[in-house]
Design a protein around this motif. Sequence first.
Motif, short mmCIF file in Angstrom:
data_model
loop_
_atom_site.label_atom_id
_atom_site.label_comp_id
_atom_site.label_asym_id
_atom_site.label_seq_id
_atom_site.Cartn_x
_atom_site.Cartn_y
_atom_site.Cartn_z
N VAL A 61 0.88 -1.16 0.00
CA VAL A 61 0.00 0.00 0.00
C VAL A 61 0.92 1.21 0.00
O VAL A 61 1.77 1.36 0.88
CB VAL A 61 -0.92 0.03 1.24
CG1 VAL A 61 -1.78 1.29 1.23
CG2 VAL A 61 -1.78 -1.22 1.29
N ALA A 62 0.77 2.05 -1.01
CA ALA A 62 1.58 3.26 -1.12
C ALA A 62 0.67 4.44 -1.41
O ALA A 62 -0.14 4.38 -2.35
CB ALA A 62 2.62 3.12 -2.23
N ASN A 63 0.75 5.46 -0.59
CA ASN A 63 -0.07 6.66 -0.73
C ASN A 63 -1.56 6.33 -0.85
O ASN A 63 -2.27 6.90 -1.66
CB ASN A 63 0.38 7.51 -1.92
CG ASN A 63 1.75 8.10 -1.71
OD1 ASN A 63 2.45 7.77 -0.76
ND2 ASN A 63 2.16 8.99 -2.60
N GLY A 64 -1.98 5.35 -0.07
CA GLY A 64 -3.39 4.99 -0.02
C GLY A 64 -3.88 4.08 -1.14
O GLY A 64 -5.06 3.79 -1.21
N VAL A 65 -2.99 3.62 -2.01
CA VAL A 65 -3.37 2.75 -3.13
C VAL A 65 -2.74 1.38 -2.94
O VAL A 65 -1.55 1.27 -2.62
CB VAL A 65 -2.91 3.35 -4.48
CG1 VAL A 65 -3.27 2.44 -5.63
CG2 VAL A 65 -3.51 4.74 -4.67
N GLN A 66 -3.54 0.32 -3.13
CA GLN A 66 -3.04 -1.06 -3.02
C GLN A 66 -2.40 -1.47 -4.35
O GLN A 66 -3.02 -1.36 -5.40
CB GLN A 66 -4.19 -2.01 -2.70
CG GLN A 66 -3.83 -3.48 -2.72
CD GLN A 66 -3.00 -3.92 -1.53
OE1 GLN A 66 -3.24 -3.49 -0.42
NE2 GLN A 66 -2.02 -4.76 -1.77
N TYR A 67 -1.15 -1.92 -4.29
CA TYR A 67 -0.43 -2.41 -5.47
C TYR A 67 -0.14 -3.90 -5.28
O TYR A 67 0.28 -4.31 -4.20
CB TYR A 67 0.90 -1.67 -5.66
CG TYR A 67 0.73 -0.21 -5.99
CD1 TYR A 67 0.62 0.21 -7.31
CD2 TYR A 67 0.68 0.75 -4.99
CE1 TYR A 67 0.47 1.55 -7.63
CE2 TYR A 67 0.52 2.10 -5.30
CZ TYR A 67 0.41 2.48 -6.62
OH TYR A 67 0.26 3.81 -6.93
N GLU A 68 -0.36 -4.67 -6.33
CA GLU A 68 -0.06 -6.10 -6.29
C GLU A 68 1.29 -6.35 -6.94
O GLU A 68 1.62 -5.75 -7.95
CB GLU A 68 -1.14 -6.89 -7.03
CG GLU A 68 -2.50 -6.85 -6.37
CD GLU A 68 -2.51 -7.50 -4.99
OE1 GLU A 68 -1.94 -8.58 -4.82
OE2 GLU A 68 -3.09 -6.88 -4.07
#
Length: 166
Positions: A61-68
């Motif tokens: 999770v970076a800057n409120g966004v979930q990355y896979e």
Amino acid sequence: MAVKLSARGLPFVLRAIGNSSNAKSWPSLRRAFSIYDQINVLPGVPKDLIRIEGCTDTGFVANGVQYEGSLICINNLILSWSPRQLVDVTSDSLSIFQLLQPAPEILVIGSGKRSELVDPGIRNFLRTNGIKVESVDSWNAAATFNFLNEEGRVVAGAFLPLGISS
């Protein structure tokens, strides 16, 4: 009325509490003030900086966004990264660092659940491009990246998810 207490004043408060005659055993506050749990360590940090806020078995999770999947973070840019485990990290997978001007002074590699040593060939490749490398588990790599980034240092991060074990 709330009392504002800075971290600097904490030792004085603890000493005063410890000196009272009816003082009870207090829980340790060491964990409560761990730098690794802080997202925004320094005050007045610009909002456009990347902050790794969490690590999961499959991503971040970076800057409120979930990355896979795996990520490379450079300046204010987040890129998907192909390696799935530390043995997949090669000079080819890090070739983007040859193009960057100015080159980051340090690359923090998050090696997944455990700290792993980076292949000496990769270390030499990065050194020839003027980049120091630090490889630790992904949680500590994210915290180190956040701290250096918030300090204004030219830093890059390459992170493997926690579900990765080499």
